[in-house]
Scaffold this motif. Structure first.
Motif, PDB file in Angstrom:
ATOM      1  N   SER A   1      -0.137   5.407  -4.690  1.00  0.00           N
ATOM      2  CA  SER A   1      -1.053   4.229  -3.909  1.00  0.00           C
ATOM      3  C   SER A   1      -1.718   3.469  -5.389  1.00  0.00           C
ATOM      4  CB  SER A   1      -2.291   4.607  -2.890  1.00  0.00           C
ATOM      5  OG  SER A   1      -3.773   3.949  -2.477  1.00  0.00           O
TER       6      SER A   1
ATOM      7  N   PHE B   1      -4.521  12.465   4.062  1.00  0.00           N
ATOM      8  CA  PHE B   1      -5.096  11.276   4.703  1.00  0.00           C
ATOM      9  C   PHE B   1      -4.694  11.243   5.974  1.00  0.00           C
ATOM     10  CE2 PHE B   1      -5.060   6.886   4.971  1.00  0.00           C
ATOM     11  CZ  PHE B   1      -6.282   6.500   4.819  1.00  0.00           C
TER      12      PHE B   1
ATOM     13  N   SER C   1       1.367  -1.180   0.434  1.00  0.00           N
ATOM     14  CA  SER C   1      -0.061   0.235  -0.015  1.00  0.00           C
ATOM     15  C   SER C   1       0.422   1.163   0.242  1.00  0.00           C
ATOM     16  CB  SER C   1      -1.117   0.110   1.557  1.00  0.00           C
ATOM     17  OG  SER C   1      -0.019   0.328   2.677  1.00  0.00           O
ATOM     18  N   CYS C   2       0.586   2.314   0.041  1.00  0.00           N
ATOM     19  CA  CYS C   2       0.579   3.537  -0.065  1.00  0.00           C
ATOM     20  C   CYS C   2       1.881   3.711   1.587  1.00  0.00           C
ATOM     21  CB  CYS C   2       0.403   4.525  -0.004  1.00  0.00           C
ATOM     22  SG  CYS C   2       0.527   6.311   0.109  1.00  0.00           S
ATOM     23  N   THR C   3       0.656   3.972   2.166  1.00  0.00           N
ATOM     24  CA  THR C   3       0.523   3.716   3.488  1.00  0.00           C
ATOM     25  C   THR C   3       2.109   2.511   3.758  1.00  0.00           C
ATOM     26  OG1 THR C   3      -1.162   3.560   4.105  1.00  0.00           O
ATOM     27  CG2 THR C   3      -0.220   3.183   6.398  1.00  0.00           C
TER      28      THR C   3
ATOM     29  N   TYR D   1     -10.796  14.947   3.250  1.00  0.00           N
ATOM     30  CA  TYR D   1     -10.354  15.001   4.789  1.00  0.00           C
ATOM     31  C   TYR D   1     -10.832  15.789   5.885  1.00  0.00           C
ATOM     32  CZ  TYR D   1      -6.693  12.872   2.052  1.00  0.00           C
ATOM     33  OH  TYR D   1      -6.337  12.283   1.039  1.00  0.00           O
TER      34      TYR D   1
ATOM     35  N   ALA E   1       0.334   9.625  -4.082  1.00  0.00           N
ATOM     36  CA  ALA E   1      -0.878   8.618  -3.761  1.00  0.00           C
ATOM     37  C   ALA E   1      -1.442   9.027  -4.763  1.00  0.00           C
ATOM     38  CB  ALA E   1      -1.709   8.227  -2.516  1.00  0.00           C
ATOM     39  N   GLN E   2      -1.712  10.128  -4.946  1.00  0.00           N
ATOM     40  CA  GLN E   2      -2.784  10.681  -5.816  1.00  0.00           C
ATOM     41  C   GLN E   2      -2.620  10.919  -6.847  1.00  0.00           C
ATOM     42  OE1 GLN E   2      -5.655  13.898  -3.965  1.00  0.00           O
ATOM     43  NE2 GLN E   2      -6.049  12.388  -2.398  1.00  0.00           N
TER      44      GLN E   2
ATOM     45  N   LYS F   1      -8.029   5.159  -6.420  1.00  0.00           N
ATOM     46  CA  LYS F   1      -6.568   5.898  -7.362  1.00  0.00           C
ATOM     47  C   LYS F   1      -7.175   5.741  -8.765  1.00  0.00           C
ATOM     48  CE  LYS F   1      -4.494   7.259  -3.926  1.00  0.00           C
ATOM     49  NZ  LYS F   1      -5.657   6.953  -2.331  1.00  0.00           N
TER      50      LYS F   1
ATOM     51  N   VAL G   1       2.114  16.523   0.252  1.00  0.00           N
ATOM     52  CA  VAL G   1       0.713  15.676  -0.641  1.00  0.00           C
ATOM     53  C   VAL G   1       0.697  16.329  -1.988  1.00  0.00           C
ATOM     54  CG1 VAL G   1      -1.018  14.311  -0.207  1.00  0.00           C
ATOM     55  CG2 VAL G   1       0.380  14.860   2.245  1.00  0.00           C
TER      56      VAL G   1
ATOM     57  N   GLY H   1      -2.437  -2.164  -3.018  1.00  0.00           N
ATOM     58  CA  GLY H   1      -1.246  -1.920  -3.526  1.00  0.00           C
ATOM     59  C   GLY H   1      -0.847  -0.262  -3.397  1.00  0.00           C
TER      60      GLY H   1
ATOM     61  N   ASP I   1       3.865  12.529  -0.102  1.00  0.00           N
ATOM     62  CA  ASP I   1       2.796  11.005  -0.658  1.00  0.00           C
ATOM     63  C   ASP I   1       2.223  11.923  -2.358  1.00  0.00           C
ATOM     64  OD1 ASP I   1       0.701  10.211  -0.680  1.00  0.00           O
ATOM     65  OD2 ASP I   1       0.266  10.064   1.916  1.00  0.00           O
TER      66      ASP I   1
END
Ligand code: PLP
Length: 379
Positions: free
Chosen positions: A178, A83, A56-58, A322, A156-157, A183, A128, A190, A154
């Motif tokens: 992410s 996030f 994951s991105c996490t 958020y 992710a997006q 996404k 981010v 993932g 980050d």
């Protein structure tokens, strides 16, 4: 009545073929044939020095915190409008999170507030790229460089999005993507860790393989493997990478469809909504738009609540986003910084509209009309 969800994960069809191939290969744990294909895709298309698929991105963010040796007593600067994982990955290592405000004209971290947050304990600045739109990376990298603090993106997006001509995720010391089903390009769960500084290469493989040097063992570089550092189980099954690879092959079609929907929203709302005090996304001239998200910032929380109710009654899955992390149940008692007014405004006033590959033109038109109508009823 219409019922248009906020998101619908895209399935091209090829995913199932590739999953069958992965299973037939007899190796469905991590670092199989499709993991390698995904790595090659990112390193070739975006010229990333080295990437590693993660669960994951996490997890990619947690790996970043380990690679930067974040520990108790360190401070890490993170935007409050993000996030949970962006902050939690560093809090897990014992860092004190220092929350930063967003810009007035877009939800990204405001570089003009950064210097005031940096102390000698600052060990990382995490940015981010909200909605896939680049932060002001030249300003951020200039400030971080002046204080010798590493930057983590980050992203992710932000797949397939750029700052000037540089792909996002490829600018800071480390970057993360992410592939969560919400996404642009997905594998259910993932992620990807992007290593932009080769001093992390060897250790990143170890951290990702439970603290063992198994990767170099499989390459024949050592004759046995063992416990050499801290780490965890951060590598995804090849089944995940098989799913993802089918999506990466059609990324151009995915992106162009999303951009087409985004542009329809933008042209239907510009003028119409702006004259009533609603703000539309602002794409700075240094940024590209990967159409991860279409959002509108309402003039007040009360108007947002009423607009969401109106759209819900029309069968449109619009949602807010958020809530300020500095005011979260976990963090608020520890927060000792100042007010973050822009962040709070996005928490209260931002709404996101449905945006996914399979939307039909008539669904997009319906949403455009209903948003304009809903807004006109608010006055
Ligand atoms: C989606 C997202 C994450 C988390 O990604 P996972 O792959 O679900 O761990 C982290 N940060 C941001 C900004 C995100 O949008």
């Amino acid at each position: 009545m219409k019922n248009i969800p906020f998101n619908k994960p895209y399935l091209h069809g090829r995913e199932l073929v590739y999953i069958a191939d992965a299973v037939a290969s007899g190796k469905i744990s991590g670092d199989g044939i499709f993991t390698k294909k995904c790595h090659d895709f990112f390193e070739e298309k975006y010229k990333f020095q080295k990437v590693l698929m993660t669960t994951s991105c996490t997890d990619a963010l947690e790996m970043s915190a380990i690679l930067l040796d974040i520990c108790v007593g360190d401070e890490v600067i993170v935007p409050s409008y993000t996030f949970v994982s962006t902050a939690n990955a560093f809090a897990l290592r014992g860092a004190k999170i220092i929350f930063a405000d967003s810009c007035a004209d877009n939800p990204n971290i405001d570089p003009s507030g950064l210097v005031a947050l940096i102390t000698e304990k600052t060990k990382a600045i995490v940015v981010v790229h909200y909605a896939g739109v680049a932060c002001n990376m030249s300003e951020i990298m200039r400030i971080a460089g002046a204080y010798n603090v590493p930057v983590v993106e980050d992203a992710a997006q932000a797949i397939d999005s750029y700052f000037n001509n540089t792909p996002l995720g490829g600018i800071g010391s480390l970057g993360t993507f992410s592939f969560h089903e919400t996404k642009n390009v997905v594998s259910g769960e993932g992620g990807l860790l992007i290593l932009n500084d080769d001093r992390f290469n060897d250790r990143a493989e170890i951290v990702r393989e439970k603290g063992t040097n198994r990767s170099s063992f499989f390459r024949g570089e050592v004759n046995k493997y063992g416990w050499v550092d801290i780490g965890s189980s951060f590598l995804p099954s090849d089944i995940i990478s098989a799913y993802l690879y089918a999506q990466l092959e059609v990324i151009k079609a995915i992106q162009s469809k999303r951009i087409r929907v985004w542009n329809s929203y933008f042209s239907a709302f510009s003028g119409e909504l702006e004259k009533r005090g609603f703000a539309l996304p602002n794409i700075p001239e240094y940024a590209t738009n990967n159409a991860h998200m279409f959002y509108v910032v309402c003039p007040s929380l009360e108007q947002r609540t009423r607009l969401l109710e109106y759209l819900k009654a029309k069968g449109i899955g619009a949602v807010f986003h958020y809530q300020s992390l500095h005011k979260s149940p976990y963090f608020s008692a520890q927060y000792s910084g100042g007010d973050l007014i822009n962040c709070d405004r996005y928490s209260d006033c931002l709404i996101r509209l449905p945006l996914f590959y399979e939307m039909s033109d008539s669904e997009v038109d319906y949403i455009c009309n209903e948003v304009v109508r809903g807004v006109s009823f608010l006055e």
